[in-house]
Each structure stands twice: as structure tokens, then as C-alpha cells.
Design a protein around this motif. Structure first.
Motif, PDB file in Angstrom:
ATOM      1  N   LYS A 147       0.856  -1.176   0.000  1.00 53.50           N
ATOM      2  CA  LYS A 147       0.000   0.000   0.000  1.00 53.50           C
ATOM      3  C   LYS A 147       0.897   1.233   0.000  1.00 53.50           C
ATOM      4  O   LYS A 147       1.967   1.197   0.612  1.00 53.50           O
ATOM      5  CB  LYS A 147      -0.891   0.010   1.255  1.00 53.50           C
ATOM      6  N   PRO A 148       0.516   2.306  -0.700  1.00 47.19           N
ATOM      7  CA  PRO A 148      -0.808   2.612  -1.240  1.00 47.19           C
ATOM      8  C   PRO A 148      -0.955   2.393  -2.751  1.00 47.19           C
ATOM      9  O   PRO A 148      -1.636   3.174  -3.415  1.00 47.19           O
ATOM     10  CB  PRO A 148      -0.963   4.095  -0.890  1.00 47.19           C
ATOM     11  N   ASP A 176      -2.518   5.975   3.956  1.00 48.74           N
ATOM     12  CA  ASP A 176      -3.267   4.761   3.633  1.00 48.74           C
ATOM     13  C   ASP A 176      -4.715   5.108   3.260  1.00 48.74           C
ATOM     14  O   ASP A 176      -5.291   4.552   2.319  1.00 48.74           O
ATOM     15  CB  ASP A 176      -3.225   3.829   4.836  1.00 48.74           C
ATOM     16  N   GLY A 179      -4.661   6.543  -0.202  1.00 52.55           N
ATOM     17  CA  GLY A 179      -4.555   5.484  -1.196  1.00 52.55           C
ATOM     18  C   GLY A 179      -5.844   4.724  -1.388  1.00 52.55           C
ATOM     19  O   GLY A 179      -6.239   4.398  -2.519  1.00 52.55           O
TER      20      GLY A 179
END
Length: 218
Positions: A147-148, A176, A179
Motif C-alpha cells: 500500500k498505497p 493509507d 490510497g
């Protein structure tokens, strides 16, 4: 309509700085500094490896970040100390409201979705006695995309067999949440440290100071 409640792990369900006590055992009066640098470099190394196309598991990233943090603060790290501090990540403290919130959502599909690899995630969640509360434990390590990236969130969606807009994604990490919204999830930022929203034109759908707030999505 939300069909899946998806939770980040580090900083969202568990307090990463609950390792400070263990750090202080080995490096008196430096535990807080080492812990905060450790977390900063843990994130930075995952970003750098993703950008460089040089993936390795989050357990390796975590060990590398620990070595850097200890050296930055003028200390040396022997193999046994490294092992004990790394294993402290298997025993992080869950935040006080976590178990109660998860218990109230048992009629929903619940999942963990983390940059953590299963060799870190599985023992952490098992020892916390939260394992039985989740339907899925999803790691980016399964596709080797941190991630992201779009690919990471797409992997979580496929595992859950839902549409992006049917997911409520929770994280304490602003990057996060950014994202996840960029991908198309609905988002709830668990802003435990009262930080400003990231300046990326992707504001969270909702913001709460802890996980209890997400119960209003019921």
C-alpha cells in the motif's frame, strides 16, 4: 451499502509504540526515540522498495528499520537484542475500544488488510485473541505490492469479492486513507493523533478519533 469492513493493523488496531517499554529495557531512556524512528523508517523503507521495484517482506523491512533506528540513536544491536525487539511486534497492545467495536460488527464481513506479512500479522492477531473476530486476514505480501498502490487495494477487493464502494476502509495512517480513497473504497480515517488531512485532494469520507465512530455506519 457497506458489505465489508476492512481494517489496517499497525496504528489502527494495535499501538506500534507499545514497544517503547521493551526498547527501554535494552536502551534506557532512548526507547521512545528508537520506537518513533523505527516506525518512520519502517514506512519509508516500504515506500522506497516499492518505488525501486525491490520488494521484500514487511518482516525484513521491520528488521532493517530497527537496525537503522538503533544506530541513529548511538547504540549497537546484537543478534539476540534484535530478535527480542523484533518479536515485540508480535505482542503489540490493541487499542482499548478495538475488541468491543469488532464484537458489535460480527454480523458484517470483517477483514484485516495490512502491509504486514503473514509471519508478523498472524501471531500478532492470534495472541491478541482477535483472530476469531475476522473473516479474512489479507496481506500485501500475497502479491508483493505495498500500500498505497492501486494493485494492493485491488487485491483486497478481490479477496473479499465486493465492489470498491461496498468497502469501508479504516486506517489511522493518512497516506493509507488517501490510497484507499484514490482506489475507490469508502474511507474512515481513525485520526488518533489529531493530525491535519493530507494535502492530496483526497479527503477521507469520515474522520474519527477512535474506532468507535465507525459504528454509525451500521
Amino acid at each position: 451499502m457497506i458489505k465489508a469492513y476492512v481494517f489496517d493493523v499497525y496504528g489502527t488496531l494495535f499501538d506500534v509504540h507499545s514497544v517503547i517499554h521493551k526498547c527501554n529495557q535494552f536502551f534506557p531512556h532512548k526507547g521512545s526515540k528508537i520506537s518513533h524512528t523505527w516506525r518512520e523508517k519502517q514506512l519509508e523503507y516500504s515506500y522506497l522498495r516499492q518505488l525501486m521495484g525491490n520488494y521484500t517482506s514487511f518482516s525484513t523491512v521491520t528488521k532493517d528499520a530497527l537496525r537503522y533506528a538503533v544506530h541513529k540513536h548511538g547504540e549497537q544491536l546484537d543478534p539476540q537484542t534484535e530478535k527480542e525487539l523484533f518479536h515485540a511486534y508480535f505482542h503489540l497492545d490493541p487499542y482499548p475500544e478495538v475488541k468491543e467495536v469488532l464484537s458489535q460488527l460480527q454480523h458484517k464481513k470483517l477483514a484485516v488488510f495490512s502491509n504486514g506479512s503473514h509471519d508478523m500479522l498472524d501471531p500478532l492477531i492470534a495472541q491478541s485473541e482477535l483472530h476469531h473476530l475476522f473473516d479474512e486476514i489479507i496481506s500485501v505480501d500475497e502479491i508483493q505490492q505495498f500500500k498505497p498502490t492501486l494493485a494492493s487495494y485491488e487485491h483486497a477487493r478481490k479477496c473479499l469479492n465486493v465492489k470498491p464502494e461496498e468497502v469501508l476502509f479504516m486506517s489511522s495512517n493518512g497516506w493509507d486513507i488517501t490510497g484507499a480513497k484514490n482506489y475507490g473504497f469508502q474511507t474512515a480515517w481513525i485520526n488518533r493523533h489529531h493530525l491535519p488531512v493530507e494535502e492530496l485532494n483526497l479527503e477521507p469520507h469520515t474522520i474519527y478519533s477512535n474506532l468507535s465512530g465507525i459504528l454509525e455506519w451500521e
